[in-house]
Write a protein that holds these residues in place. Structure first.
Motif, mmCIF file in Angstrom:
data_model
loop_
_atom_site.group_PDB
_atom_site.id
_atom_site.type_symbol
_atom_site.label_atom_id
_atom_site.label_comp_id
_atom_site.label_asym_id
_atom_site.label_seq_id
_atom_site.Cartn_x
_atom_site.Cartn_y
_atom_site.Cartn_z
ATOM 1 N N GLU A 177 0.859 -1.175 0.000
ATOM 2 C CA GLU A 177 0.000 0.000 0.000
ATOM 3 C C GLU A 177 0.896 1.226 0.000
ATOM 4 O OE1 GLU A 177 -2.626 1.589 3.432
ATOM 5 O OE2 GLU A 177 -3.929 0.248 2.283
ATOM 6 N N THR A 197 -0.004 4.490 -0.787
ATOM 7 C CA THR A 197 -0.710 5.575 -0.125
ATOM 8 C C THR A 197 -2.048 5.017 0.355
ATOM 9 O OG1 THR A 197 -1.884 6.364 -2.092
ATOM 10 C CG2 THR A 197 0.349 7.220 -1.737
ATOM 11 N N THR A 226 -4.737 5.555 -0.911
ATOM 12 C CA THR A 226 -5.613 5.332 -2.064
ATOM 13 C C THR A 226 -5.000 4.442 -3.145
ATOM 14 O OG1 THR A 226 -4.799 7.370 -3.120
ATOM 15 C CG2 THR A 226 -6.786 7.539 -1.738
ATOM 16 N N PHE A 227 -3.691 4.217 -3.095
ATOM 17 C CA PHE A 227 -3.044 3.452 -4.172
ATOM 18 C C PHE A 227 -2.298 2.253 -3.618
ATOM 19 C CE2 PHE A 227 0.617 2.628 -6.999
ATOM 20 C CZ PHE A 227 -0.091 2.282 -8.147
ATOM 21 N N ARG A 228 -2.495 1.086 -4.243
ATOM 22 C CA ARG A 228 -1.859 -0.145 -3.813
ATOM 23 C C ARG A 228 -1.526 -0.993 -5.041
ATOM 24 N NH1 ARG A 228 -6.906 0.519 -3.173
ATOM 25 N NH2 ARG A 228 -8.456 -0.959 -3.978
ATOM 26 N N SER A 229 -0.600 -1.912 -4.859
ATOM 27 C CA SER A 229 -0.191 -2.780 -5.950
ATOM 28 C C SER A 229 0.132 -4.167 -5.399
ATOM 29 C CB SER A 229 1.035 -2.194 -6.664
ATOM 30 O OG SER A 229 1.447 -3.044 -7.714
ATOM 31 N N PHE A 280 -3.055 -3.473 -9.831
ATOM 32 C CA PHE A 280 -3.055 -2.157 -9.203
ATOM 33 C C PHE A 280 -4.474 -1.831 -8.746
ATOM 34 C CE2 PHE A 280 0.193 -2.192 -12.483
ATOM 35 C CZ PHE A 280 1.324 -1.765 -11.791
ATOM 36 N N GLY A 281 -4.580 -1.101 -7.651
ATOM 37 C CA GLY A 281 -5.870 -0.661 -7.161
ATOM 38 C C GLY A 281 -5.811 0.791 -6.734
ATOM 39 N N TYR A 282 -6.875 1.514 -7.018
ATOM 40 C CA TYR A 282 -6.934 2.924 -6.648
ATOM 41 C C TYR A 282 -8.310 3.216 -6.063
ATOM 42 C CZ TYR A 282 -6.728 8.005 -6.866
ATOM 43 O OH TYR A 282 -6.752 9.336 -6.531
ATOM 44 N N THR A 283 -8.325 3.768 -4.848
ATOM 45 C CA THR A 283 -9.580 4.082 -4.169
ATOM 46 C C THR A 283 -10.051 5.478 -4.544
ATOM 47 O OG1 THR A 283 -8.974 2.653 -2.307
ATOM 48 C CG2 THR A 283 -10.714 4.278 -1.934
ATOM 49 N N LEU A 284 -11.228 5.543 -5.145
ATOM 50 C CA LEU A 284 -11.810 6.830 -5.517
ATOM 51 C C LEU A 284 -12.480 7.498 -4.326
ATOM 52 C CD1 LEU A 284 -13.408 5.797 -8.923
ATOM 53 C CD2 LEU A 284 -11.319 7.114 -8.587
ATOM 54 N N SER A 292 -13.758 1.906 -5.943
ATOM 55 C CA SER A 292 -12.348 1.779 -6.302
ATOM 56 C C SER A 292 -12.188 1.228 -7.710
ATOM 57 C CB SER A 292 -11.611 0.873 -5.305
ATOM 58 O OG SER A 292 -12.167 -0.428 -5.315
#
Length: 434
Positions: free
Chosen positions: A353, A355, A357-360, A393-397, A402
């Motif tokens: 993780e 941040t 909001t951003f993870r991989s 990759f994942g990004y939380t809006l 997400s």
């Protein structure tokens, strides 16, 4: 308990000064370890300080905090009780006790501690967190809980039918050369709907009933014969206490291919998990499934043993997961040579993780499948080895919305040429949770 609650609780206390401590060096070492989150080191140091100054509310508090982080609940309660004897209005201790009781599923006691806190004069931000915590406890006390997710997206498959391409191979039994099929690429859309329901039996000693429904569909742009629909139901009586959890799932799966019924499974099993410490967990179990195909010659009794290990590594919050399984598929009718087999899988996942909001994540899985019967065309037993690599990759809006993206490469090697193939699969999705 959510990390945000713990952090906010920590904001309540001011830095405590060391007074009347016989060994300042010991105190400094304990504080340093505590500040770094090394509670296993700090705990025995604060215990030594407690032996020297048993009437220090500060030292007793730190003993309790370390014990709580290490999940030594009885020792933590004893230490916090000593703090409250010395200072009944020690608000931070009441908050920590609320957290402790929450983790032990003693929700009424946790609520009592929060009521004591909320009767005090508190900074607005701390009061907001304590109020949200109490709301969470009230929700937890409701025996019924419902949660779920909806995922929609699209993808690309470079080899839809898992073909070997235009190359020749020989059938040993006939001694004739044949040509493989050309690889076909195609795009697809997909959706997944997940609905989870749990019922807590409350006073029945940690028992609950965990139910789940999953619906998945995958529709190709051109290759409709590969269109897939999966419906899955499971119900699992579950017992949990402190760090242990045991589930006894009963399952039903229904699979449709190209709009026609293809397979249904009924199954049962057992799953055990144990939380080693706040950063690591092990899980294992066994499952049995009876597979009924449209073509009865495919019917199988499937046995699966599996084990997983997960751990959070270092201050940068890398998460490592190791997994392995061993499966045996037993044919019901001895007609085909491509049904009865033994399959071994192992792999790892490494996620990070970066941040809030951003993870991989990066994963690798190896699958080895050995078939029991000699193939009449190839005159040998089939043996496959598959390596699969995936980067996602994942990004939380926002809180419940997400985006996700992934690319996967699969390489399947077989001693029977028609099953020797590779492919690339890429997809993008959006997920809404509730």
């Amino acid at each position: 308990m959510k990390l945000s609650h713990i952090v906010a609780i920590a904001l309540l206390g001011t830095h405590l000064l060391a007074q009347d401590i016989s060994s300042k060096e010991l105190y400094d070492s304990a504080q340093k370890a505590y500040t770094q989150g090394d509670f296993a080191t700090a705990y025995p140091l604060f215990e030594k300080l407690f032996e020297e100054t048993p009437a220090s509310a500060e030292i007793n508090f730190f003993v309790g905090r370390c014990a709580l982080e290490l999940r030594h609940y009885d020792e933590a309660i004893a230490a916090f009780d000593r703090v409250l004897i010395l200072n009944p209005k020690h608000t931070r201790t009441h908050l920590e006790l609320a957290r402790l009781y929450f983790e032990r599923q003693q929700l009424e006691l946790a609520q009592t501690e929060l009521d004591i806190v909320l009767n005090e004069q508190l900074p607005n931000d701390i009061r907001d967190v304590a109020t949200a915590f109490k709301r969470q406890i009230n929700e937890r006390r409701n025996p019924h809980k419902i949660a779920g997710a909806l995922i929609v997206g699209g993808g690309y498959d470079s080899n839809v039918n898992n073909d070997i391409g235009i190359k020749e191979f020989t059938l040993p039994s006939l001694n004739i050369p044949l040509s493989g099929n050309e690889k076909k690429k195609d795009g697809y859309g997909f959706s997944t709907f997940v609905l989870n329901h749990s019922y807590d039996f409350g006073e029945r000693g940690g028992w609950s009933l965990e139910n789940s429904f999953v619906a998945y569909d995958k529709l190709y742009s051109q290759s409709s014969k590969n269109n897939l629909v999966l419906l899955s139901l499971s119900s699992a009586p579950t017992w949990s206490e402190n760090d242990y959890k045991v589930s006894l799932p009963l399952t039903f799966d229904r699979v449709y291919i190209d709009g026609r019924g293809y397979l249904y499974n009924v199954g049962a099993g057992i799953t055990n998990s144990y939380l080693i410490d706040p950063l690591s967990q092990i899980e294992g179990g066994y499952s049995f499934k009876r597979g009924y195909y449209n073509e009865e010659t495919h019917d199988v009794n499937a046995h699966l043993l599996f084990a997983n290990y997960r751990r959070v590594i270092g201050d940068n919050l890398f998460a490592l997961a190791l997994h392995t399984s061993y499966g045996i598929n037993k044919e019901v009718e001895s007609i085909r040579t491509d049904v009865q087999n033994k399959e071994w899988k192992y792999g790892l996942d490494l996620s990070k993780e970066f941040t809030k909001t951003f993870r991989s994540a990066l994963s690798y899985t190896h699958t080895s499948t050995d078939y029991d019967d000699v193939d009449t065309l190839f005159l040998t037993k089939r043996q496959d080895d598959k390596d699969q690599y995936e980067l996602s990759f994942g990004y939380t809006l926002q809180k419940n919305l997400s985006l996700g993206m992934s690319i996967m490469y699969s390489d399947n090697r077989s001693n029977h040429d028609p099953y020797d193939y590779d492919k690339i699969n890429a997809l993008a999705s959006i997920m809404w949770t509730f």
